[in-house]
Design a protein around this motif. Sequence first.
Motif, short mmCIF file in Angstrom:
data_model
loop_
_atom_site.label_atom_id
_atom_site.label_comp_id
_atom_site.label_asym_id
_atom_site.label_seq_id
_atom_site.Cartn_x
_atom_site.Cartn_y
_atom_site.Cartn_z
N GLY A 190 11.50 -29.67 -1.50
CA GLY A 190 12.05 -28.68 -0.59
C GLY A 190 11.06 -27.57 -0.39
O GLY A 190 10.14 -27.38 -1.18
N ASP A 191 11.24 -26.81 0.68
CA ASP A 191 10.23 -25.81 1.02
C ASP A 191 10.51 -24.43 0.44
O ASP A 191 9.69 -23.52 0.58
CB ASP A 191 10.06 -25.71 2.54
N ASN A 246 -2.01 -24.32 -1.19
CA ASN A 246 -1.04 -24.44 -0.09
C ASN A 246 -1.41 -25.70 0.68
O ASN A 246 -2.04 -25.65 1.73
CB ASN A 246 -1.09 -23.21 0.82
N ASP A 247 -1.00 -26.84 0.15
CA ASP A 247 -1.51 -28.11 0.63
C ASP A 247 -0.48 -28.95 1.37
O ASP A 247 -0.82 -29.98 1.94
CB ASP A 247 -2.06 -28.92 -0.55
N TYR A 248 0.78 -28.51 1.37
CA TYR A 248 1.82 -29.33 2.00
C TYR A 248 2.61 -28.54 3.03
O TYR A 248 2.73 -28.94 4.18
CB TYR A 248 2.76 -29.89 0.93
N TRP A 249 3.16 -27.39 2.62
CA TRP A 249 3.98 -26.58 3.52
C TRP A 249 3.09 -25.60 4.28
O TRP A 249 2.72 -24.55 3.76
CB TRP A 249 5.06 -25.83 2.74
N LYS A 250 2.72 -25.94 5.48
CA LYS A 250 1.84 -25.11 6.31
C LYS A 250 2.68 -24.17 7.16
O LYS A 250 2.81 -24.31 8.38
CB LYS A 250 0.97 -26.00 7.21
N ASP A 251 3.28 -23.17 6.49
CA ASP A 251 4.24 -22.29 7.18
C ASP A 251 3.93 -20.82 6.98
O ASP A 251 4.80 -19.97 7.17
CB ASP A 251 5.66 -22.60 6.69
N GLU A 254 2.20 -17.47 1.17
CA GLU A 254 1.04 -17.05 0.40
C GLU A 254 1.02 -17.66 -1.00
O GLU A 254 -0.05 -17.84 -1.58
CB GLU A 254 1.02 -15.52 0.28
N ILE A 255 2.20 -17.96 -1.53
CA ILE A 255 2.26 -18.57 -2.87
C ILE A 255 1.93 -20.06 -2.75
O ILE A 255 2.10 -20.67 -1.70
CB ILE A 255 3.63 -18.34 -3.53
N PHE A 256 1.46 -20.64 -3.85
CA PHE A 256 1.06 -22.05 -3.84
C PHE A 256 2.29 -22.96 -3.80
O PHE A 256 3.32 -22.66 -4.43
CB PHE A 256 0.23 -22.37 -5.07
N ASP A 257 2.15 -24.10 -3.12
CA ASP A 257 3.23 -25.09 -3.13
C ASP A 257 3.01 -26.15 -4.20
O ASP A 257 3.82 -27.07 -4.34
CB ASP A 257 3.43 -25.73 -1.75
N ASN A 258 1.93 -26.07 -4.96
CA ASN A 258 1.72 -26.91 -6.14
C ASN A 258 0.83 -26.16 -7.12
O ASN A 258 -0.09 -25.46 -6.72
CB ASN A 258 1.12 -28.26 -5.76
N ILE A 259 1.16 -26.27 -8.40
CA ILE A 259 0.37 -25.61 -9.44
C ILE A 259 0.14 -26.58 -10.59
O ILE A 259 0.99 -27.43 -10.90
CB ILE A 259 1.05 -24.33 -9.97
N PHE A 273 1.27 -27.74 -17.55
CA PHE A 273 2.42 -27.46 -16.68
C PHE A 273 2.08 -27.91 -15.26
O PHE A 273 1.00 -27.60 -14.74
CB PHE A 273 2.74 -25.96 -16.67
N LYS A 274 3.04 -28.59 -14.64
CA LYS A 274 2.87 -29.03 -13.25
C LYS A 274 4.14 -28.73 -12.49
O LYS A 274 5.25 -29.05 -12.95
CB LYS A 274 2.58 -30.53 -13.19
N CYS A 275 4.01 -28.09 -11.33
CA CYS A 275 5.15 -27.86 -10.45
C CYS A 275 4.74 -28.27 -9.03
O CYS A 275 3.66 -27.90 -8.56
CB CYS A 275 5.56 -26.39 -10.43
N LEU A 276 5.62 -29.02 -8.39
CA LEU A 276 5.40 -29.46 -7.01
C LEU A 276 6.57 -29.04 -6.14
O LEU A 276 7.71 -29.00 -6.60
CB LEU A 276 5.24 -30.98 -6.93
N ASN A 277 6.29 -28.78 -4.87
CA ASN A 277 7.33 -28.44 -3.89
C ASN A 277 7.63 -29.59 -2.93
O ASN A 277 8.37 -29.40 -1.97
CB ASN A 277 6.89 -27.25 -3.04
N CYS A 278 7.06 -30.78 -3.17
CA CYS A 278 7.19 -31.83 -2.17
C CYS A 278 7.67 -33.17 -2.74
O CYS A 278 7.83 -34.13 -1.98
CB CYS A 278 5.84 -32.04 -1.47
N ASN A 279 7.92 -33.25 -4.04
CA ASN A 279 8.34 -34.51 -4.65
C ASN A 279 9.12 -34.18 -5.91
O ASN A 279 8.60 -33.51 -6.80
CB ASN A 279 7.11 -35.37 -4.99
N ALA A 280 10.36 -34.66 -5.97
CA ALA A 280 11.25 -34.28 -7.07
C ALA A 280 11.33 -35.34 -8.17
O ALA A 280 12.20 -35.25 -9.04
CB ALA A 280 12.64 -34.00 -6.53
#
Length: 395
Positions: A190-191, A246-251, A254-259, A273-280
């Motif tokens: 999710g975004d 910022n590699d997925y949500w091009k909106d 300013e914060i990263f969508d993956n770390i 630690f890994k966090c993603l915004n595009c795959n659950a």
Amino acid sequence: MKRRQFMIRSGLATVALTTSNLALGQVFKESPNDTLNIGIIGIGNRGTGLIQFINQIPNFNVTACCDIIPTRLEKAIQNVDGSPEAYKDYRKLFDYADVDAILVATPLNSHSKIAIDALAAAKHVYCEKTMAKGYEGISNLIGKVNDSDRIFQTGHQYHSSQLYVQVVELIKSGKIGKIKAFECQYNINGDWRKPVSEPGLERLINWRMYREFSGGLTAGPCSHQIDFVNWVLDAVPQNVIGVGGNDYWKDGREIFDNIHLTYSYPNGVKAKFKCLNCNAKDDYKIKVIGDKGTIILDYEKAWFYPEGKYNKELVNVDGDSNETVNWDEEKDTRIEVTQEDPSKQALIDFRNNVVENKMPTSNVNTGAKTAIAVQMALDAMQKEEIINWNTTLGV
């Protein structure tokens, strides 16, 4: 004013998994003759959700709400059991005589300022995670709490989770042997973006997207897991390296969508630690790896996987549903405990801590250590450097 000393909860578990429901039930002890009235500052999703829990807790009342967005404030008032006062300026809330404590659920960059002002007004404080943004904000809040006689609790609610308390005790008692590594993830699909009715409200409503207000995934979901690692090791990281993008949500966020972070702790322990915004996939997981076994945690359950000749064991801590997982009865030893939602239990603990004048297990010291580690990671990713522990803050 007396300075409060750092404490860690202990004694709730044994290696043999013999803890009874009766013993664990002591955590739910109430003080029926004492009532705590609280004001909620910040009525977004988190603040509103916590109101629902407070409504369910005996001798705990929401008597005031504050938010700078009128529609949120109106909705919050409707969700409270009772007739709370409504404020747009949090400072005026402090003048209301029927508020003993405040709960800070505002954007991260305002936590330190609001909490300091509340303590100056002689209010007890429950401050949502991450405790504060930036080293100055962390340092200022530590100083104010140490000079105050009010209760201060940080909203890392897993310190109140029966599952997490149990697992920490098992690890510290040697269940998995010598700890070698942690592997943690928190993936969502999710975004994170909320709808905005007016363009001028974008940064107020979607504050999590902007570095001025937010620490992004690191200060959000990842901070709980950083707090857990600090707790298990009774230590703080020596340094951290990390990358994000910022590699997925091009909106325009300013914060990263993956770390992707790696902390180095004493004795050679590494925590990833890994966090993603595009795959659950696999959602939330903590893996604690030792030389005698591994424990894997999610929100409500934990599994023990032994090395070598040991049989596999399951530690299963159920929520209110009392559901169980089917395992080979000859190979597993299980414990079943009915527990409250950790966020609700943290609020119960806060009420009891205030009434009984007790140091919270999730306090300014634990909160500061996690907040420093979060800021280290943000600096490491943004500067593309190895960042060492900040020794100037005294925690």
